[in-house]
Write an enzyme that holds these catalytic residues in place. Sequence first.
Site, PDB file in Angstrom:
ATOM      1  CB  CYS A 173      -0.929  -0.041   1.217  1.00 10.50           C
ATOM      2  SG  CYS A 173      -2.115   1.302   1.276  1.00 10.50           S
ATOM      3  CB  CYS A 174       3.849   2.282   2.024  1.00 15.10           C
ATOM      4  SG  CYS A 174       3.266   2.763   3.650  1.00 15.10           S
ATOM      5  CB  CYS A 256      -2.420   6.910   6.035  1.00 17.51           C
ATOM      6  SG  CYS A 256      -1.524   7.329   4.531  1.00 17.51           S
ATOM      7  CB  CYS A 259      -0.965   3.206   9.009  1.00 17.02           C
ATOM      8  SG  CYS A 259      -1.603   2.176   7.686  1.00 17.02           S
ATOM      9  CB  CYS A 283       5.934   5.127   4.304  1.00 14.15           C
ATOM     10  SG  CYS A 283       6.853   6.643   4.111  1.00 14.15           S
TER      11      CYS A 283
HETATM   12 FE1  SF4 Z   1      -1.402   2.726   2.972  1.00 10.11          FE
HETATM   13 FE2  SF4 Z   1      -1.057   2.990   5.607  1.00 10.11          FE
HETATM   14 FE3  SF4 Z   1       1.000   3.298   3.929  1.00 10.11          FE
HETATM   15 FE4  SF4 Z   1      -0.951   5.122   4.051  1.00 10.11          FE
HETATM   16  S1  SF4 Z   1       0.532   4.600   5.670  1.00 10.11           S
HETATM   17  S2  SF4 Z   1      -0.028   4.350   2.216  1.00 10.11           S
HETATM   18  S3  SF4 Z   1      -2.764   3.804   4.368  1.00 10.11           S
HETATM   19  S4  SF4 Z   1      -0.173   1.421   4.355  1.00 10.11           S
END
Ligand code: SF4
Length: 296
Positions: A173-174, A256, A259, A283
Site C-alpha cells: 500500500c505504501c 495516514c 496506520c 513507509c
Molecule cells: Fe497505505 Fe497505511 Fe502506507 Fe498510508 S501509511 S499508504 S494507508 S499502508
Amino acid sequence: MTAIPNRFDYGFSTTPATATPASPLKLVMFDSTAVETPRNRTRGLPRPDAGFRRLEATPELLADLQAASTRLESAAPEEIIAWGVENYAPYLTMATAFGPEGCVILSMLAKIAPETYVFNLDTGYQFQETIDLRDRIAEKYGIEVDLLQPDLSVPEYEALNGGPLYKTNPNQCCFDRKIKTLKRASEVMHAWMSGIRRDQSVDRAQASVVGWDKKFGLVKISPLANWTKKDVWKRINDEQVPYNPLHDRGFPSIGCWPCTAAVADGETDERAGRWSGMKKTECGLHTISEQDGSGI
Ligand code: SF4
C-alpha cells in the site's frame, strides 16, 4: 498571540482533547470517505525545460555532495536550504506530510524561496486535519503545497485489490500510494528536501545533511538533520508556525489515518503509533535501500 507550548515537550496540552487515548496505542477510527481529497485538487508536477537531464551519481558528484555535507554539518537550517536553492533550483523540491518539521521548513522556505515546488503525497487516506493544515500554511505563507495523488482513487484501488491493502499488505500500500508517486516526482527533479531529524529513529540517525538518494536518484537535503524535537517546537512556538492539531490529541507522528494511532502520555518514541502492532516503522521514503554511500 501567545506562544502555545506543545504537550510532547512540556507535558501538558493547551487544546481540549477530542480524541484522547485511554490506553497506549489505542486506534482512533475515522471515516475514510470523509477525508479523501477531491482528485481535482492537484496541480501536477512542473514540466522541466527541454534540456533537462536527470543527475547521475558520478564519483565527482558524490564527492561534491560529501564535501558539501561536511561543510554544512554545523550550518543553520536556513543556510542549508539556501545552499539547496542556489545549487538545484528550479529542480529542487520538497515532500511534506505536514509534520512539525515540514511546517518549520515551509516557514523558512517562505523567506528564502517561496516559489519552490512543494508537494504532499496525498494517499487518499490522510486525516482531514492534515488537509486543513495545507490550507492554513497556504494562507500564512503563500505556499500552495501540491496534493500529489496516485493514479487510482481510494475506491478504485480498494476495488482492484479486493479491499484495503493497509490491512493485509501495508508495504504494498505504501509502495503504491506513496513511493510510486515520489518516483514520478523524482523524474523531473534533481534534489529533494525532507524534514527528517537524526534523533527520530535508528534508521534516521544515519542521515547526512546532504547525500545521494539512490532509491530516487536525487540529491537529498535534510536541513533539520541536526535539530532536536525541542528545537523544532521552540521555532513553532516562537513564530506561531501552524501545526497539526492532532499533535495536541496524543498523536506524536501523523501519517495516514488507518496506520496512525494515538499513544499514551509519557510515550517517548516519536514514531510510536505508526503501524502499531506491526514490525513496519517507515513507509519506505527514508529507509536506506542500498549501501555504499547512498543517502537516506
Ligand atoms: Fe497505505 Fe497505511 Fe502506507 Fe498510508 S501509511 S499508504 S494507508 S499502508
